[in-house]
Design a protein around this motif. Sequence first.
Motif, PDB file in Angstrom:
ATOM      1  N   THR A  34      12.192 -29.701  61.455  1.00 60.15           N
ATOM      2  CA  THR A  34      11.079 -30.552  61.425  1.00 60.15           C
ATOM      3  C   THR A  34      10.921 -31.374  59.886  1.00 60.15           C
ATOM      4  O   THR A  34      10.668 -32.304  60.166  1.00 60.15           O
ATOM      5  CB  THR A  34       9.792 -29.737  61.513  1.00 60.15           C
ATOM      6  OG1 THR A  34       9.772 -29.123  62.907  1.00 60.15           O
ATOM      7  CG2 THR A  34       8.613 -30.626  61.516  1.00 60.15           C
ATOM      8  N   LEU A  35      11.066 -30.721  58.983  1.00 53.92           N
ATOM      9  CA  LEU A  35      10.759 -31.447  57.598  1.00 53.92           C
ATOM     10  C   LEU A  35      12.182 -32.371  57.535  1.00 53.92           C
ATOM     11  O   LEU A  35      11.949 -33.433  56.897  1.00 53.92           O
ATOM     12  CB  LEU A  35      11.164 -30.292  56.583  1.00 53.92           C
ATOM     13  CG  LEU A  35       9.700 -29.379  56.445  1.00 53.92           C
ATOM     14  CD1 LEU A  35      10.225 -28.292  55.349  1.00 53.92           C
ATOM     15  CD2 LEU A  35       8.581 -30.131  56.044  1.00 53.92           C
ATOM     16  N   SER A  49       1.836 -33.338  54.785  1.00 53.66           N
ATOM     17  CA  SER A  49       0.900 -32.150  55.187  1.00 53.66           C
ATOM     18  C   SER A  49       1.925 -30.918  54.854  1.00 53.66           C
ATOM     19  O   SER A  49       1.218 -29.982  54.387  1.00 53.66           O
ATOM     20  CB  SER A  49       0.449 -32.087  56.462  1.00 53.66           C
ATOM     21  OG  SER A  49       1.679 -32.292  57.574  1.00 53.66           O
ATOM     22  N   TYR A  50       2.992 -30.926  55.191  1.00 55.90           N
ATOM     23  CA  TYR A  50       3.700 -29.750  54.815  1.00 55.90           C
ATOM     24  C   TYR A  50       4.015 -29.462  53.481  1.00 55.90           C
ATOM     25  O   TYR A  50       4.010 -28.301  53.220  1.00 55.90           O
ATOM     26  CB  TYR A  50       5.082 -29.664  55.843  1.00 55.90           C
ATOM     27  CG  TYR A  50       5.423 -29.603  57.087  1.00 55.90           C
ATOM     28  CD1 TYR A  50       5.054 -28.227  57.711  1.00 55.90           C
ATOM     29  CD2 TYR A  50       5.145 -30.601  58.221  1.00 55.90           C
ATOM     30  CE1 TYR A  50       4.969 -27.924  58.885  1.00 55.90           C
ATOM     31  CE2 TYR A  50       5.220 -30.101  59.431  1.00 55.90           C
ATOM     32  CZ  TYR A  50       5.075 -28.906  59.827  1.00 55.90           C
ATOM     33  OH  TYR A  50       4.840 -28.469  61.164  1.00 55.90           O
ATOM     34  N   LEU A  51       4.273 -30.411  52.673  1.00 56.85           N
ATOM     35  CA  LEU A  51       4.429 -30.421  51.185  1.00 56.85           C
ATOM     36  C   LEU A  51       3.201 -30.053  50.555  1.00 56.85           C
ATOM     37  O   LEU A  51       3.409 -29.010  49.637  1.00 56.85           O
ATOM     38  CB  LEU A  51       4.867 -31.711  50.593  1.00 56.85           C
ATOM     39  CG  LEU A  51       6.522 -32.101  51.064  1.00 56.85           C
ATOM     40  CD1 LEU A  51       6.836 -33.392  50.751  1.00 56.85           C
ATOM     41  CD2 LEU A  51       7.833 -31.198  50.592  1.00 56.85           C
ATOM     42  N   LEU A  59      14.237 -28.639  49.857  1.00 58.50           N
ATOM     43  CA  LEU A  59      15.159 -28.436  51.146  1.00 58.50           C
ATOM     44  C   LEU A  59      16.416 -29.125  51.198  1.00 58.50           C
ATOM     45  O   LEU A  59      16.216 -30.447  51.104  1.00 58.50           O
ATOM     46  CB  LEU A  59      14.207 -28.472  52.236  1.00 58.50           C
ATOM     47  CG  LEU A  59      14.876 -28.088  53.693  1.00 58.50           C
ATOM     48  CD1 LEU A  59      14.945 -26.452  53.519  1.00 58.50           C
ATOM     49  CD2 LEU A  59      13.994 -28.286  54.730  1.00 58.50           C
ATOM     50  N   THR A  60      17.529 -28.533  51.626  1.00 53.63           N
ATOM     51  CA  THR A  60      18.670 -29.136  52.118  1.00 53.63           C
ATOM     52  C   THR A  60      19.203 -28.582  53.264  1.00 53.63           C
ATOM     53  O   THR A  60      19.022 -27.642  53.861  1.00 53.63           O
ATOM     54  CB  THR A  60      19.696 -28.830  50.947  1.00 53.63           C
ATOM     55  OG1 THR A  60      20.083 -27.525  51.060  1.00 53.63           O
ATOM     56  CG2 THR A  60      19.423 -29.482  49.441  1.00 53.63           C
ATOM     57  N   ASN A  61      19.943 -29.811  53.978  1.00 54.63           N
ATOM     58  CA  ASN A  61      20.649 -29.174  55.146  1.00 54.63           C
ATOM     59  C   ASN A  61      21.964 -28.663  54.985  1.00 54.63           C
ATOM     60  O   ASN A  61      22.486 -28.339  54.071  1.00 54.63           O
ATOM     61  CB  ASN A  61      20.655 -30.426  56.162  1.00 54.63           C
ATOM     62  CG  ASN A  61      21.727 -31.456  55.747  1.00 54.63           C
ATOM     63  OD1 ASN A  61      22.545 -31.379  54.955  1.00 54.63           O
ATOM     64  ND2 ASN A  61      21.473 -32.745  56.361  1.00 54.63           N
ATOM     65  N   TYR A  62      22.795 -28.346  56.237  1.00 57.57           N
ATOM     66  CA  TYR A  62      23.915 -27.736  56.176  1.00 57.57           C
ATOM     67  C   TYR A  62      24.879 -28.637  55.305  1.00 57.57           C
ATOM     68  O   TYR A  62      26.095 -27.923  55.013  1.00 57.57           O
ATOM     69  CB  TYR A  62      24.507 -27.452  57.390  1.00 57.57           C
ATOM     70  CG  TYR A  62      24.948 -28.873  58.124  1.00 57.57           C
ATOM     71  CD1 TYR A  62      26.313 -29.216  57.881  1.00 57.57           C
ATOM     72  CD2 TYR A  62      23.889 -29.540  58.702  1.00 57.57           C
ATOM     73  CE1 TYR A  62      26.585 -30.645  58.533  1.00 57.57           C
ATOM     74  CE2 TYR A  62      24.300 -30.883  59.014  1.00 57.57           C
ATOM     75  CZ  TYR A  62      25.444 -31.184  59.139  1.00 57.57           C
ATOM     76  OH  TYR A  62      26.053 -32.535  59.581  1.00 57.57           O
ATOM     77  N   ALA A  63      24.742 -30.002  54.715  1.00 62.67           N
ATOM     78  CA  ALA A  63      25.852 -30.592  54.157  1.00 62.67           C
ATOM     79  C   ALA A  63      25.289 -30.773  52.820  1.00 62.67           C
ATOM     80  O   ALA A  63      25.816 -31.503  52.061  1.00 62.67           O
ATOM     81  CB  ALA A  63      25.987 -31.845  55.005  1.00 62.67           C
ATOM     82  N   GLY A  64      24.170 -29.846  52.277  1.00 61.54           N
ATOM     83  CA  GLY A  64      23.535 -30.308  50.940  1.00 61.54           C
ATOM     84  C   GLY A  64      22.709 -31.576  50.974  1.00 61.54           C
ATOM     85  O   GLY A  64      22.374 -31.864  49.668  1.00 61.54           O
ATOM     86  N   ASP A  65      22.582 -32.443  52.255  1.00 57.16           N
ATOM     87  CA  ASP A  65      21.571 -33.292  51.880  1.00 57.16           C
ATOM     88  C   ASP A  65      20.171 -32.915  51.819  1.00 57.16           C
ATOM     89  O   ASP A  65      19.648 -32.320  52.628  1.00 57.16           O
ATOM     90  CB  ASP A  65      21.610 -34.196  53.285  1.00 57.16           C
ATOM     91  CG  ASP A  65      23.197 -34.788  53.495  1.00 57.16           C
ATOM     92  OD1 ASP A  65      23.691 -35.319  52.628  1.00 57.16           O
ATOM     93  OD2 ASP A  65      23.511 -34.869  54.787  1.00 57.16           O
ATOM     94  N   VAL A  80      10.386 -41.420  50.155  1.00 57.57           N
ATOM     95  CA  VAL A  80      11.036 -40.866  48.941  1.00 57.57           C
ATOM     96  C   VAL A  80      10.042 -40.456  47.702  1.00 57.57           C
ATOM     97  O   VAL A  80      10.242 -39.576  47.205  1.00 57.57           O
ATOM     98  CB  VAL A  80      12.032 -41.851  48.415  1.00 57.57           C
ATOM     99  CG1 VAL A  80      12.573 -41.810  47.199  1.00 57.57           C
ATOM    100  CG2 VAL A  80      13.100 -41.942  49.418  1.00 57.57           C
ATOM    101  N   GLN A  81       9.077 -41.611  47.573  1.00 56.88           N
ATOM    102  CA  GLN A  81       8.221 -41.160  46.505  1.00 56.88           C
ATOM    103  C   GLN A  81       7.410 -39.898  46.886  1.00 56.88           C
ATOM    104  O   GLN A  81       7.173 -39.153  45.763  1.00 56.88           O
ATOM    105  CB  GLN A  81       7.035 -42.587  46.456  1.00 56.88           C
ATOM    106  CG  GLN A  81       7.916 -43.749  45.822  1.00 56.88           C
ATOM    107  CD  GLN A  81       7.059 -45.099  46.101  1.00 56.88           C
ATOM    108  OE1 GLN A  81       6.231 -45.036  46.980  1.00 56.88           O
ATOM    109  NE2 GLN A  81       7.241 -45.845  45.270  1.00 56.88           N
ATOM    110  N   LEU A  82       7.005 -39.812  47.830  1.00 56.00           N
ATOM    111  CA  LEU A  82       6.147 -38.472  48.501  1.00 56.00           C
ATOM    112  C   LEU A  82       6.924 -37.194  47.924  1.00 56.00           C
ATOM    113  O   LEU A  82       6.536 -36.234  47.197  1.00 56.00           O
ATOM    114  CB  LEU A  82       5.908 -38.464  49.795  1.00 56.00           C
ATOM    115  CG  LEU A  82       5.308 -37.213  50.211  1.00 56.00           C
ATOM    116  CD1 LEU A  82       3.974 -37.083  49.711  1.00 56.00           C
ATOM    117  CD2 LEU A  82       5.371 -37.218  51.708  1.00 56.00           C
ATOM    118  N   ILE A  83       8.117 -37.277  48.173  1.00 61.06           N
ATOM    119  CA  ILE A  83       9.022 -36.098  48.047  1.00 61.06           C
ATOM    120  C   ILE A  83       9.235 -35.954  46.389  1.00 61.06           C
ATOM    121  O   ILE A  83       9.389 -34.567  46.223  1.00 61.06           O
ATOM    122  CB  ILE A  83      10.492 -36.078  48.802  1.00 61.06           C
ATOM    123  CG1 ILE A  83      10.294 -36.329  50.329  1.00 61.06           C
ATOM    124  CG2 ILE A  83      11.225 -34.930  48.533  1.00 61.06           C
ATOM    125  CD1 ILE A  83      11.298 -36.784  51.076  1.00 61.06           C
TER     126      ILE A  83
END
Length: 147
Positions: A34-35, A49-51, A59-65, A80-83
Amino acid sequence: MTDSTAPGTGASEQPASQPVSQQPDEETLELARTLLDAARNGETELLRSYLNAGAPATLTNYAGDSLVMLAAYHGHAETVQLILHHGGDANAANDRGQTPLAGAVFKGYPDVVRALVDAGADPDAGSPSARDAARMFARDDILELLG
Protein backbone atom coordinates in the motif's frame (compact mmCIF):
# COMPACT_ATOMS: atom_id res chain seq x y z
CA MET A 1 18.35 4.06 -16.86
CA THR A 2 15.84 2.57 -19.26
CA ASP A 3 12.19 1.86 -18.66
CA SER A 4 12.95 -1.86 -18.49
CA THR A 5 15.33 -1.21 -15.58
CA ALA A 6 13.24 1.58 -14.15
CA PRO A 7 12.29 1.74 -10.50
CA GLY A 8 8.98 0.23 -9.57
CA THR A 9 8.15 -1.29 -12.93
CA GLY A 10 7.85 -4.85 -11.65
CA ALA A 11 4.40 -6.38 -11.85
CA SER A 12 4.66 -7.75 -8.32
CA GLU A 13 5.85 -5.11 -5.88
CA GLN A 14 7.40 -6.66 -2.79
CA PRO A 15 9.25 -5.07 0.10
CA ALA A 16 12.92 -5.89 0.63
CA SER A 17 13.66 -9.47 1.68
CA GLN A 18 14.44 -10.43 5.24
CA PRO A 19 15.94 -13.58 6.73
CA VAL A 20 13.46 -16.46 6.94
CA SER A 21 13.19 -16.16 10.71
CA GLN A 22 12.10 -12.52 10.30
CA GLN A 23 9.71 -12.83 7.37
CA PRO A 24 6.83 -10.35 7.70
CA ASP A 25 3.28 -11.63 7.92
CA GLU A 26 0.77 -11.07 5.12
CA GLU A 27 -0.76 -8.02 6.83
CA THR A 28 2.65 -6.34 7.02
CA LEU A 29 3.36 -7.17 3.38
CA GLU A 30 0.02 -5.70 2.34
CA LEU A 31 0.78 -2.50 4.25
CA ALA A 32 4.17 -2.26 2.55
CA ARG A 33 2.51 -2.72 -0.86
CA THR A 34 0.00 0.00 0.00
CA LEU A 35 2.79 2.43 0.93
CA LEU A 36 4.87 1.63 -2.15
CA ASP A 37 1.83 2.01 -4.41
CA ALA A 38 0.86 5.30 -2.74
CA ALA A 39 4.34 6.71 -3.42
CA ARG A 40 4.30 5.48 -7.02
CA ASN A 41 0.80 6.83 -7.67
CA GLY A 42 1.28 10.16 -5.91
CA GLU A 43 -1.39 9.45 -3.29
CA THR A 44 0.04 12.09 -1.00
CA GLU A 45 -2.80 12.27 1.53
CA LEU A 46 -3.00 8.50 1.94
CA LEU A 47 0.75 8.32 2.41
CA ARG A 48 0.64 11.28 4.82
CA SER A 49 -1.81 9.41 7.06
CA TYR A 50 0.48 6.38 7.26
CA LEU A 51 3.66 8.41 7.75
CA ASN A 52 2.01 10.50 10.47
CA ALA A 53 1.05 7.23 12.18
CA GLY A 54 4.68 6.10 12.16
CA ALA A 55 5.13 4.14 8.93
CA PRO A 56 8.79 4.18 7.88
CA ALA A 57 9.65 6.83 5.28
CA THR A 58 12.71 4.72 4.40
CA LEU A 59 10.75 1.67 3.23
CA THR A 60 12.18 -0.01 0.11
CA ASN A 61 10.92 -2.66 -2.25
CA TYR A 62 12.67 -5.86 -3.41
CA ALA A 63 14.89 -3.83 -5.81
CA GLY A 64 15.91 -1.25 -3.23
CA ASP A 65 13.58 1.42 -4.63
CA SER A 66 12.63 3.74 -1.77
CA LEU A 67 9.38 5.61 -1.38
CA VAL A 68 11.29 8.73 -2.49
CA MET A 69 12.57 6.91 -5.59
CA LEU A 70 9.11 5.70 -6.59
CA ALA A 71 7.49 9.11 -6.10
CA ALA A 72 10.34 10.90 -7.90
CA TYR A 73 10.46 8.52 -10.86
CA HIS A 74 6.72 8.88 -11.37
CA GLY A 75 6.75 12.68 -11.16
CA HIS A 76 5.07 13.40 -7.83
CA ALA A 77 6.92 16.42 -6.36
CA GLU A 78 4.47 16.97 -3.49
CA THR A 79 4.71 13.31 -2.50
CA VAL A 80 8.52 13.48 -2.65
CA GLN A 81 8.49 16.50 -0.33
CA LEU A 82 6.19 14.72 2.11
CA ILE A 83 8.38 11.62 2.28
CA LEU A 84 11.51 13.73 2.73
CA HIS A 85 9.81 15.68 5.51
CA HIS A 86 9.18 12.37 7.30
CA GLY A 87 12.80 11.23 7.05
CA GLY A 88 13.11 9.78 3.55
CA ASP A 89 16.61 9.96 2.05
CA ALA A 90 16.99 12.13 -1.06
CA ASN A 91 20.21 10.27 -1.95
CA ALA A 92 19.17 6.65 -1.31
CA ALA A 93 20.26 4.66 -4.35
CA ASN A 94 18.46 1.48 -5.36
CA ASP A 95 20.17 -1.86 -5.94
CA ARG A 96 21.25 -0.70 -9.42
CA GLY A 97 22.94 2.42 -8.04
CA GLN A 98 20.22 4.74 -9.37
CA THR A 99 19.20 7.74 -7.26
CA PRO A 100 15.83 9.47 -7.03
CA LEU A 101 17.38 12.59 -8.57
CA ALA A 102 18.73 10.69 -11.57
CA GLY A 103 15.31 9.07 -12.02
CA ALA A 104 13.58 12.45 -12.02
CA VAL A 105 16.11 13.79 -14.54
CA PHE A 106 15.70 10.71 -16.75
CA LYS A 107 11.93 11.15 -16.77
CA GLY A 108 12.17 14.94 -17.19
CA TYR A 109 10.42 16.21 -14.06
CA PRO A 110 11.95 19.63 -13.20
CA ASP A 111 9.61 20.16 -10.22
CA VAL A 112 10.76 16.87 -8.68
CA VAL A 113 14.39 17.72 -9.45
CA ARG A 114 13.94 21.06 -7.67
CA ALA A 115 12.37 19.38 -4.62
CA LEU A 116 15.20 16.87 -4.37
CA VAL A 117 17.96 19.44 -4.89
CA ASP A 118 16.35 21.68 -2.26
CA ALA A 119 16.49 18.68 0.11
CA GLY A 120 20.21 18.21 -0.53
CA ALA A 121 20.23 15.51 -3.21
CA ASP A 122 23.70 15.07 -4.71
CA PRO A 123 23.64 15.56 -8.50
CA ASP A 124 26.86 13.57 -8.85
CA ALA A 125 25.76 10.49 -6.87
CA GLY A 126 24.67 7.24 -8.46
CA SER A 127 25.23 5.62 -11.79
CA PRO A 128 24.46 7.32 -14.01
CA SER A 129 24.49 10.48 -11.95
CA ALA A 130 21.71 13.02 -12.35
CA ARG A 131 24.19 15.41 -13.94
CA ASP A 132 25.29 12.74 -16.44
CA ALA A 133 21.68 11.90 -17.26
CA ALA A 134 20.87 15.57 -17.86
CA ARG A 135 23.83 15.87 -20.24
CA MET A 136 22.95 12.58 -21.96
CA PHE A 137 19.41 13.78 -22.70
CA ALA A 138 20.42 17.40 -23.42
CA ARG A 139 18.28 18.71 -20.55
CA ASP A 140 19.95 22.12 -20.16
CA ASP A 141 16.99 23.34 -18.10
CA ILE A 142 17.60 20.58 -15.58
CA LEU A 143 21.38 21.02 -15.68
CA GLU A 144 20.77 24.59 -14.57
CA LEU A 145 18.69 23.33 -11.61
CA LEU A 146 21.53 21.01 -10.63
CA GLY A 147 23.94 23.94 -10.33
